[in-house]
Design a protein around this motif. Structure first.
Motif, PDB file in Angstrom:
ATOM      1  N   HIS A  31     -39.632  12.426  57.563  1.00 15.82           N
ATOM      2  CA  HIS A  31     -40.609  12.470  56.529  1.00 15.82           C
ATOM      3  C   HIS A  31     -41.089  11.140  56.022  1.00 15.82           C
ATOM      4  O   HIS A  31     -42.026  11.074  55.308  1.00 15.82           O
ATOM      5  N   GLY A  32     -40.372  10.061  56.307  1.00 16.92           N
ATOM      6  CA  GLY A  32     -40.685   8.769  55.724  1.00 16.92           C
ATOM      7  C   GLY A  32     -40.004   8.701  54.394  1.00 16.92           C
ATOM      8  O   GLY A  32     -40.519   9.166  53.412  1.00 16.92           O
ATOM      9  N   PHE A  33     -38.807   8.187  54.392  1.00 17.32           N
ATOM     10  CA  PHE A  33     -38.054   8.228  53.147  1.00 17.32           C
ATOM     11  C   PHE A  33     -38.576   7.221  52.147  1.00 17.32           C
ATOM     12  O   PHE A  33     -39.112   6.196  52.478  1.00 17.32           O
ATOM     13  N   ALA A  34     -38.380   7.555  50.918  1.00 14.47           N
ATOM     14  CA  ALA A  34     -39.071   6.886  49.832  1.00 14.47           C
ATOM     15  C   ALA A  34     -38.537   5.511  49.515  1.00 14.47           C
ATOM     16  O   ALA A  34     -37.414   5.185  49.849  1.00 14.47           O
ATOM     17  N   PRO A  35     -39.375   4.706  48.838  1.00 11.13           N
ATOM     18  CA  PRO A  35     -38.883   3.435  48.329  1.00 11.13           C
ATOM     19  C   PRO A  35     -37.648   3.687  47.478  1.00 11.13           C
ATOM     20  O   PRO A  35     -37.631   4.545  46.624  1.00 11.13           O
ATOM     21  N   GLY A  36     -36.645   2.925  47.722  1.00  4.75           N
ATOM     22  CA  GLY A  36     -35.416   3.081  46.968  1.00  4.75           C
ATOM     23  C   GLY A  36     -34.626   4.302  47.363  1.00  4.75           C
ATOM     24  O   GLY A  36     -33.671   4.669  46.697  1.00  4.75           O
ATOM     25  N   ASP A  37     -34.981   4.927  48.486  1.00 10.78           N
ATOM     26  CA  ASP A  37     -34.403   6.206  48.846  1.00 10.78           C
ATOM     27  C   ASP A  37     -33.251   6.049  49.814  1.00 10.78           C
ATOM     28  O   ASP A  37     -33.146   5.076  50.541  1.00 10.78           O
ATOM     29  N   THR A  38     -32.394   7.040  49.832  1.00 15.52           N
ATOM     30  CA  THR A  38     -31.372   7.136  50.852  1.00 15.52           C
ATOM     31  C   THR A  38     -31.412   8.526  51.460  1.00 15.52           C
ATOM     32  O   THR A  38     -31.399   9.518  50.750  1.00 15.52           O
ATOM     33  N   SER A  39     -31.488   8.580  52.788  1.00 13.84           N
ATOM     34  CA  SER A  39     -31.518   9.839  53.508  1.00 13.84           C
ATOM     35  C   SER A  39     -30.108  10.228  53.899  1.00 13.84           C
ATOM     36  O   SER A  39     -29.182   9.411  53.833  1.00 13.84           O
ATOM     37  N   PRO A  40     -29.917  11.452  54.369  1.00 16.78           N
ATOM     38  CA  PRO A  40     -28.595  11.830  54.841  1.00 16.78           C
ATOM     39  C   PRO A  40     -28.082  10.923  55.941  1.00 16.78           C
ATOM     40  O   PRO A  40     -26.894  10.627  55.995  1.00 16.78           O
ATOM     41  N   VAL A  41     -28.985  10.498  56.854  1.00 20.23           N
ATOM     42  CA  VAL A  41     -28.551   9.631  57.950  1.00 20.23           C
ATOM     43  C   VAL A  41     -28.125   8.266  57.434  1.00 20.23           C
ATOM     44  O   VAL A  41     -27.096   7.729  57.826  1.00 20.23           O
ATOM     45  N   ILE A  42     -28.938   7.694  56.543  1.00 19.92           N
ATOM     46  CA  ILE A  42     -28.580   6.390  55.988  1.00 19.92           C
ATOM     47  C   ILE A  42     -27.300   6.497  55.176  1.00 19.92           C
ATOM     48  O   ILE A  42     -26.430   5.627  55.237  1.00 19.92           O
ATOM     49  N   ALA A  43     -27.170   7.571  54.444  1.00 24.34           N
ATOM     50  CA  ALA A  43     -25.955   7.775  53.661  1.00 24.34           C
ATOM     51  C   ALA A  43     -24.743   7.814  54.577  1.00 24.34           C
ATOM     52  O   ALA A  43     -23.699   7.236  54.290  1.00 24.34           O
ATOM     53  N   ARG A  44     -24.867   8.491  55.722  1.00 27.51           N
ATOM     54  CA  ARG A  44     -23.762   8.553  56.665  1.00 27.51           C
ATOM     55  C   ARG A  44     -23.449   7.185  57.222  1.00 27.51           C
ATOM     56  O   ARG A  44     -22.298   6.806  57.386  1.00 27.51           O
ATOM     57  N   ARG A  45     -24.504   6.422  57.525  1.00 27.28           N
ATOM     58  CA  ARG A  45     -24.315   5.089  58.062  1.00 27.28           C
ATOM     59  C   ARG A  45     -23.597   4.203  57.067  1.00 27.28           C
ATOM     60  O   ARG A  45     -22.761   3.393  57.416  1.00 27.28           O
ATOM     61  N   ARG A  46     -23.935   4.376  55.773  1.00 26.88           N
ATOM     62  CA  ARG A  46     -23.325   3.542  54.730  1.00 26.88           C
ATOM     63  C   ARG A  46     -21.911   3.981  54.410  1.00 26.88           C
ATOM     64  O   ARG A  46     -21.016   3.173  54.228  1.00 26.88           O
ATOM     65  N   GLN A 200     -25.949   9.805  48.126  1.00 25.14           N
ATOM     66  CA  GLN A 200     -27.374  10.124  48.037  1.00 25.14           C
ATOM     67  C   GLN A 200     -27.815  10.364  46.597  1.00 25.14           C
ATOM     68  O   GLN A 200     -28.867   9.889  46.170  1.00 25.14           O
ATOM     69  N   MET A 201     -27.026  11.112  45.848  1.00 20.83           N
ATOM     70  CA  MET A 201     -27.410  11.412  44.473  1.00 20.83           C
ATOM     71  C   MET A 201     -27.415  10.142  43.623  1.00 20.83           C
ATOM     72  O   MET A 201     -28.307   9.940  42.797  1.00 20.83           O
ATOM     73  N   PRO A 276     -25.121  17.305  54.236  1.00 19.44           N
ATOM     74  CA  PRO A 276     -25.947  16.146  53.874  1.00 19.44           C
ATOM     75  C   PRO A 276     -27.386  16.479  53.530  1.00 19.44           C
ATOM     76  O   PRO A 276     -27.968  15.889  52.623  1.00 19.44           O
ATOM     77  N   TRP A 277     -27.993  17.456  54.257  1.00 23.90           N
ATOM     78  CA  TRP A 277     -29.387  17.793  53.961  1.00 23.90           C
ATOM     79  C   TRP A 277     -29.494  18.645  52.709  1.00 23.90           C
ATOM     80  O   TRP A 277     -30.478  18.561  51.968  1.00 23.90           O
ATOM     81  N   ALA A 278     -28.492  19.443  52.444  1.00 22.94           N
ATOM     82  CA  ALA A 278     -28.459  20.189  51.180  1.00 22.94           C
ATOM     83  C   ALA A 278     -28.370  19.212  50.018  1.00 22.94           C
ATOM     84  O   ALA A 278     -29.067  19.351  49.003  1.00 22.94           O
ATOM     85  N   ARG A 279     -27.538  18.197  50.160  1.00 23.69           N
ATOM     86  CA  ARG A 279     -27.402  17.190  49.099  1.00 23.69           C
ATOM     87  C   ARG A 279     -28.696  16.401  48.939  1.00 23.69           C
ATOM     88  O   ARG A 279     -29.106  16.085  47.818  1.00 23.69           O
ATOM     89  N   TYR A 280     -29.333  16.076  50.067  1.00 24.11           N
ATOM     90  CA  TYR A 280     -30.601  15.341  50.006  1.00 24.11           C
ATOM     91  C   TYR A 280     -31.668  16.152  49.275  1.00 24.11           C
ATOM     92  O   TYR A 280     -32.399  15.634  48.432  1.00 24.11           O
TER      93      TYR A 280
END
Length: 418
Positions: A31-46, A200-201, A276-280
């Motif tokens: 979708h193009g994640f938002a400025p300041g955003d964290t996606s489920p994938v990025i959250a997993r990476r972090r 993510q939250m 992760p997508w439910a949390r997102y």
């Protein structure tokens, strides 16, 4: 001005068709994640563990020059050859996006993609000051250097350009949304930090709530002096995914207690399972509901501040080039989904931030769902009949708005009075 920092869903009790699920999955992820955003994938990476809590009018600049600069410097164009015609048409039209002379713009998450494109818009439109709130990194330093070229400020390799129209002052502020201490420092708060929230939250909602509460007095001062100020929240079409917000996602948690990262995507979309997508989806509904809650509180207090929201549609950003997507089965379905450049996707945020037509309680989204011109799908806090998918029922629900506000206050043990 702060930019905070994503459809087909059957609620009839039966499973959507497989094709419907696939299209929904693609729209959800790329979708193009938002400025300041964290996606489920990025959250997993972090985090690298299961839902791990966080750790400690015409342009004075010739249009051809703007285009050439974009091709040379804009990291949003390095990932894709998608056209930016819509973006440039809006940039040339001062009725849509007027000059920003004398205004200060603060944006969370500007290293690439949507956030970078919005910062670029503010600079070319001659904002007095653009504040870049990012986690300190080589990427943030490189992106700031790239943005300075739009302002003609020069850098170590290039002398200042005296012919450049924009003289915007660009300043970086260290603001790691995964560190509450960092957020409080950026907001000039002095309370001790806390940890333990879902990645993510905290990144997408809690830190922005805290940051807004800290800078709110300054926003009121600015609104009184200048006639208005704006707080803009970036949401996502994923806000349509949750049936309702749940307080458990706003609370401190132990690893694995919110579904972890291994839950099947289809089980989350079709069966409502945690993951992760439910949390997102919870975080992005929280963003839009918060924006509407703030709108109503500002209206009650007769404030001159506007609370506006937006979502980018499917905007191609550097996220799609990460190893988490490249070669995956989802990437093979990319051809099925209409898409646009990050610059075009950022226009929803640009309209929310800068358009004279933007009112408090508006929410901008692409007119064709994934792509297209920005349009108001919510106006003055009320849902609009647009013929576009998505209902925004939860976004405009006062109980949902109350829940997100109170849950955020409880998370920090504060009272945010507007």
């Amino acid at each position: 001005m702060i930019l905070h920092s994503r459809y087909i869903y059957s609620s009839s009790g039966c499973l959507p068709s497989l094709m419907g699920i696939i299209i929904f999955i693609k729209s959800f992820i790329y979708h193009g994640f938002a400025p300041g955003d964290t996606s489920p994938v990025i959250a997993r990476r972090r985090a690298k563990t299961r839902n791990k809590p966080t750790a400690n009018r015409t342009l004075h600049t010739p249009h051809s020059i703007l285009r050439s600069k974009a091709n040379r410097h804009d990291p949003t164009t390095k990932q894709t050859s998608l056209p930016e015609d819509l973006f440039h048409s809006y940039m040339e039209n001062e009725d849509l996006l007027p000059p920003l002379v004398g205004k200060t713009v603060a944006i969370t998450g500007t290293t690439t993609g949507l956030g970078f494109a919005l910062a670029r818009c503010a600079i070319v439109k001659n904002a007095a000051v653009v504040l870049l709130l990012n986690r300190k990194s080589e990427r943030s330093e490189r992106s700031e250097k790239d943005l300075h070229k739009y302002a003609g400020n020069g850098d170590d390799d290039n002398p200042p350009d005296p012919t450049a129209a924009s003289k915007t002052v660009i300043k970086s502020i260290d603001c790691d949304l995964m560190s509450l201490d960092s957020v409080k420092k950026a907001g000039r708060g002095d309370q001790p930090g806390t940890d333990g929230f879902d990645v993510q939250m905290q990144t997408n909602m809690l830190s922005h709530f805290l940051l807004t509460s800290l800078v709110y007095p300054s926003m009121e001062d600015a609104a009184e002096k200048r006639g208005e100020a704006r707080i803009v929240s970036q949401s996502s079409s994923a806000r349509e995914f949750p049936k309702v917000l749940e307080t458990k996602y706003f609370e401190k948690c132990d690893e694995g207690t919110l579904g972890g990262n291994d839950a099947w995507l289809i089980s989350q979309l079709a069966l409502g399972k945690d993951g992760p997508w439910a949390r997102y989806g919870q975080t992005k509904l929280a963003n839009s509901a918060f924006a509407m809650a703030l709108h109503h509180k500002l209206a009650e207090s007769k404030s001159k501040i506007k609370s506006v929201a937006c979502e980018p549609g499917y905007s191609v950003t550097p996220l799609q080039s990460t190893k988490h997507f490249a070669g995956s089965w989802l990437s093979m379905l990319d051809f099925m989904v209409p898409k646009q450049s990050a610059s075009d996707g950022s226009l929803n945020a640009a309209m929310a931030c800068f358009s004279p037509e933007a009112k408090s309680g508006d929410l901008y989204a692409p007119e064709k769902g994934m792509i297209g011109k920005p349009m108001k799908v919510v106006a003055g806090g009320e849902r609009q009949k647009t013929g576009r998918f998505g209902s925004d029922k939860n976004t405009c629900d006062h109980e949902q708005q109350k829940l997100v506000w109170e849950a955020c206050e409880k998370a920090f043990g504060i009272e945010f009075v507007v």
